[in-house]
Design a protein around this motif. Structure first.
Motif, PDB file in Angstrom:
ATOM      1  N   GLU A   1      33.580  42.910  54.006  1.00  0.00           N
ATOM      2  CA  GLU A   1      34.738  44.214  53.691  1.00  0.00           C
ATOM      3  C   GLU A   1      34.570  44.920  52.873  1.00  0.00           C
ATOM      4  N   ARG A   2      34.790  46.147  53.572  1.00  0.00           N
ATOM      5  CA  ARG A   2      34.474  47.316  52.929  1.00  0.00           C
ATOM      6  C   ARG A   2      33.790  47.578  51.177  1.00  0.00           C
ATOM      7  N   GLU A   3      32.732  47.004  51.739  1.00  0.00           N
ATOM      8  CA  GLU A   3      31.053  46.170  50.375  1.00  0.00           C
ATOM      9  C   GLU A   3      30.902  48.158  50.582  1.00  0.00           C
ATOM     10  N   GLU A   4      30.598  48.840  51.609  1.00  0.00           N
ATOM     11  CA  GLU A   4      29.959  49.947  50.710  1.00  0.00           C
ATOM     12  C   GLU A   4      30.191  50.750  49.537  1.00  0.00           C
ATOM     13  N   ASP A   5      31.218  50.387  49.852  1.00  0.00           N
ATOM     14  CA  ASP A   5      33.293  51.438  49.236  1.00  0.00           C
ATOM     15  C   ASP A   5      32.883  50.765  47.251  1.00  0.00           C
ATOM     16  N   HIS A   6      32.852  50.261  46.647  1.00  0.00           N
ATOM     17  CA  HIS A   6      32.022  49.370  45.702  1.00  0.00           C
ATOM     18  C   HIS A   6      31.650  50.167  44.793  1.00  0.00           C
ATOM     19  N   PRO A   7      32.478  51.171  43.491  1.00  0.00           N
ATOM     20  CA  PRO A   7      31.727  51.718  42.416  1.00  0.00           C
ATOM     21  C   PRO A   7      30.787  51.312  42.323  1.00  0.00           C
ATOM     22  N   THR A   8      30.348  49.891  41.872  1.00  0.00           N
ATOM     23  CA  THR A   8      29.249  49.262  41.536  1.00  0.00           C
ATOM     24  C   THR A   8      27.983  49.988  42.486  1.00  0.00           C
TER      25      THR A   8
ATOM     26  N   SER B   1      43.326  50.768  45.634  1.00  0.00           N
ATOM     27  CA  SER B   1      42.699  50.547  46.576  1.00  0.00           C
ATOM     28  C   SER B   1      40.763  51.015  45.845  1.00  0.00           C
ATOM     29  N   PHE B   2      40.005  50.609  46.094  1.00  0.00           N
ATOM     30  CA  PHE B   2      39.165  50.969  45.676  1.00  0.00           C
ATOM     31  C   PHE B   2      37.931  52.086  46.741  1.00  0.00           C
TER      32      PHE B   2
ATOM     33  N   ARG C   1      47.614  31.701  33.524  1.00  0.00           N
ATOM     34  CA  ARG C   1      46.711  32.547  33.537  1.00  0.00           C
ATOM     35  C   ARG C   1      46.397  33.034  33.984  1.00  0.00           C
ATOM     36  N   VAL C   2      46.189  34.652  33.278  1.00  0.00           N
ATOM     37  CA  VAL C   2      45.581  35.571  33.750  1.00  0.00           C
ATOM     38  C   VAL C   2      44.084  35.792  32.863  1.00  0.00           C
ATOM     39  N   PHE C   3      43.215  36.152  33.717  1.00  0.00           N
ATOM     40  CA  PHE C   3      41.709  36.404  32.804  1.00  0.00           C
ATOM     41  C   PHE C   3      41.369  37.379  33.427  1.00  0.00           C
ATOM     42  N   LEU C   4      40.965  38.433  32.705  1.00  0.00           N
ATOM     43  CA  LEU C   4      40.661  39.478  32.993  1.00  0.00           C
ATOM     44  C   LEU C   4      39.392  40.210  32.410  1.00  0.00           C
ATOM     45  N   ASP C   5      38.041  40.746  32.872  1.00  0.00           N
ATOM     46  CA  ASP C   5      37.008  41.505  33.431  1.00  0.00           C
ATOM     47  C   ASP C   5      37.223  43.151  33.167  1.00  0.00           C
ATOM     48  N   SER C   6      35.276  43.187  32.967  1.00  0.00           N
ATOM     49  CA  SER C   6      35.576  44.732  33.334  1.00  0.00           C
ATOM     50  C   SER C   6      35.833  45.317  34.409  1.00  0.00           C
ATOM     51  N   SER C   7      35.628  44.101  35.727  1.00  0.00           N
ATOM     52  CA  SER C   7      36.151  44.625  36.672  1.00  0.00           C
ATOM     53  C   SER C   7      36.714  43.526  37.992  1.00  0.00           C
ATOM     54  N   THR C   8      37.405  43.114  36.918  1.00  0.00           N
ATOM     55  CA  THR C   8      37.978  41.250  37.809  1.00  0.00           C
ATOM     56  C   THR C   8      38.663  40.972  37.380  1.00  0.00           C
TER      57      THR C   8
ATOM     58  N   THR D   1      42.365  36.149  42.960  1.00  0.00           N
ATOM     59  CA  THR D   1      41.043  36.571  42.441  1.00  0.00           C
ATOM     60  C   THR D   1      40.636  37.934  42.749  1.00  0.00           C
ATOM     61  N   ALA D   2      40.469  38.911  42.305  1.00  0.00           N
ATOM     62  CA  ALA D   2      40.045  39.985  43.202  1.00  0.00           C
ATOM     63  C   ALA D   2      38.882  41.192  41.814  1.00  0.00           C
ATOM     64  N   ARG D   3      38.455  42.079  42.285  1.00  0.00           N
ATOM     65  CA  ARG D   3      38.006  43.327  42.296  1.00  0.00           C
ATOM     66  C   ARG D   3      38.600  44.371  41.467  1.00  0.00           C
ATOM     67  N   ILE D   4      38.724  44.773  40.597  1.00  0.00           N
ATOM     68  CA  ILE D   4      39.471  46.082  39.848  1.00  0.00           C
ATOM     69  C   ILE D   4      39.109  47.083  39.304  1.00  0.00           C
ATOM     70  N   TYR D   5      39.066  48.048  39.527  1.00  0.00           N
ATOM     71  CA  TYR D   5      37.966  49.153  38.977  1.00  0.00           C
ATOM     72  C   TYR D   5      39.318  50.433  38.313  1.00  0.00           C
ATOM     73  N   PRO D   6      40.048  50.272  37.151  1.00  0.00           N
ATOM     74  CA  PRO D   6      40.434  50.885  36.434  1.00  0.00           C
ATOM     75  C   PRO D   6      40.027  51.856  35.143  1.00  0.00           C
ATOM     76  N   ASP D   7      40.317  52.543  35.557  1.00  0.00           N
ATOM     77  CA  ASP D   7      39.380  54.185  34.338  1.00  0.00           C
ATOM     78  C   ASP D   7      39.404  53.510  33.419  1.00  0.00           C
ATOM     79  N   VAL D   8      38.402  53.821  33.246  1.00  0.00           N
ATOM     80  CA  VAL D   8      37.447  52.704  31.453  1.00  0.00           C
ATOM     81  C   VAL D   8      38.751  53.355  30.323  1.00  0.00           C
ATOM     82  N   GLU D   9      38.974  54.577  29.556  1.00  0.00           N
ATOM     83  CA  GLU D   9      39.951  54.628  28.241  1.00  0.00           C
ATOM     84  C   GLU D   9      41.115  53.560  28.857  1.00  0.00           C
TER      85      GLU D   9
END
Length: 482
Positions: free
Chosen positions: A305-312, A411-412, A432-439, A452-460
């Protein structure tokens, strides 16, 4: 003679060293989730507590961020929070696994760890063969392949994989995800008295069995266990069509609750329920620990599922594991909650016991940033929608009027489209919400629903804001997480 196993391991370690700096400079690397050192991570494998230590193996392609010939990577922990990464456990170096050491499980027997996995083989015409393979370990860190213990039964196509083994009574049992020759999803049951010699007993559930008319073309990653007086069957069916707010990902992960009839080789069950309502969750696996808890890890990703589009990808890695979750059954439903040990990650607590949310966005000192946990509790049901905006990138929305809970994200793939996932929710009592750098992982009403999801916000972007369409009284607590 070339030592193929040694050759593959050395090549994998070279990849880790070659791209170490590239991987580590990615600001989307996670703080408290398990990730691959390089390349692609997928299914959790061989999850077990052995000699007091939790072992979690995982599908790993160190040479690419795409799916190829898989190794088994290896993490251990004494507390489910702090993890050590070890040498490769299994490499695809033999005739029976030359195209991948696919997923499987672990069991303890007479002081030794036994691993079972699927050896994937493809011939010159790309035709698949599959073998179920046994591995022994005396210490949990060095492994000896004992060879093939199950060849393909005649009832199935070569899509026959992901063995999960347990003991019931005097016998050992194995479930294997399967595809029938009619191209429908099944789960096969096998039995053994010694872990070496296995007898195929037949399919215990699947499409065109019981009340299931058509339920996908392949069932992956089966896991059958007793919990709170019920027999729970977790699996990942492929080929389920979207149905309104249900089944919106390309592949699903979910469960049945029922009763296993070992004598008549039949699993009698209720309806299929999705385990996670978010964007990325697949191939979960559980174990029973020495505290009597049934604990689950899932893959925080979905194949194809759109693996090639993940920014990592540009940093030479992709995917992660979910947080470890404790499972319970209540009122015919499987509950999931973060294990208590994760509280060790907390620091710098803030508390806001008497908050009135309204139409104005409110931010709270200490509930902001990249890596944190926060809890929201409601005094009474809101009359207007409650919205929590996460780093100007994702939103959590509860509508009491529509009795719905929604997670949105940008969408990433294009950085513009707003994507949504939903579930029906009669009331919102807490989350309860757990946030990590991109999850993001959201646990609702003591684990009744999970997103559960991956998220890719601007670092700022660090802000988290709360609002409600009508005045709503809530309690808020938050913690930074190490």
């Amino acid at each position: 003679m070339i030592d193929r196993d040694k050759q593959l391991r050395e090549a994998a370690y070279k990849e880790v060293e070659k791209y170490k700096a590239t991987v580590e400079e990615d600001h989307f690397r996670l703080g408290y989730h398990l990730m691959p050192p390089v390349g692609l991570l997928n299914d959790p494998n061989g999850f077990i507590q052995f000699n007091g230590v939790y072992h979690l193996f995982y599908q790993w392609n160190p040479f690419s961020t795409g799916h190829g010939a898989k190794f088994w990577g290896h993490y251990t922990s004494e507390d489910l929070v702090h993890w050590d990464h070890h040498e490769i456990a299994l490499a695809p170096s033999d005739w029976f696994d030359k195209n991948g050491c696919y997923s499987g499980s672990a069991i303890e027997h007479e002081g030794k760890m036994y691993l079972f996995y699927t050896g994937n083989v493809k011939d010159e015409n790309n035709q698949r063969e599959s073998y179920q393979v046994l591995v022994e370990s005396r210490d949990g860190y060095t492994f000896e392949k004992k060879g093939v213990v199950v060849e393909l039964p005649e009832d199935y196509t070569a899509h026959f994989r992901d063995p999960k083994v347990w003991k019931h009574g005097e016998y050992y049992y194995m479930v294997v995800g399967a595809q029938s020759k009619e191209l429908t999803g099944k789960v096969a049951l096998l039995r053994s008295s010694d872990l070496y010699d296995w007898k195929h007993l037949g399919a215990i559930a699947g499409a065109h069995m019981g009340s299931l008319e058509d339920f996908g073309y392949m069932w992956e990653c089966p896991d059958l266990f007793e919990l709170d007086g019920e027999d729970v069957f977790i699996f990942s069916p492929q080929g389920i069509e979207a149905d309104g707010i249900l089944y919106n990902n390309i592949y699903q992960a979910g469960y049945f609750i029922g009763k296993m009839d070992y004598e008549n080789v039949r699993y009698n069950h209720g309806e299929f329920i999705e385990m996670d309502r978010g964007f990325e969750f697949y191939a979960p696996q559980t174990t029973l620990d020495d505290k009597g808890r049934r604990i689950l890890f899932g893959w925080l990703g979905i194949p194809e599922e759109r693996e090639e589009d993940h920014p990592t990808i540009e940093h030479k890695w992709i995917h992660a594991m979910t947080l470890p979750r404790e499972l319970r059954v209540r009122d015919g439903k499987l509950l999931q909650l973060p294990v208590d040990e994760l509280k060790k990650l907390r620091h710098d607590e803030v508390s806001y016991p008497d908050v009135i949310l309204n139409e104005t966005e409110q931010a709270f000192v200490g509930i902001e940033g990249e890596r944190l946990e926060f809890e929201l509790k409601l005094e009474e049901q809101p009359t207007g929608p409650i919205t929590i905006d996460i780093r100007n990138h994702a939103s959590i929305i509860y509508s009491a009027e529509n009795k719905s809970f929604t997670l949105t994200r940008i969408s990433f793939v294009d950085g513009k489209t707003i994507e949504e996932r939903h579930c029906q929710l009669e009331e919102l009592r807490n989350l309860r919400v757990f946030l990590d750098s991109s999850t993001i992982e959201i646990f609702i009403n003591d684990g009744e629903e999970v997103f559960t999801a991956r998220i890719y916000p601007d670092v700022e972007e660090k802000s988290i804001t709360f609002k409600s369409g009508q005045a709503a009284s809530v309690q808020l607590r938050g913690w930074m997480l190490y």
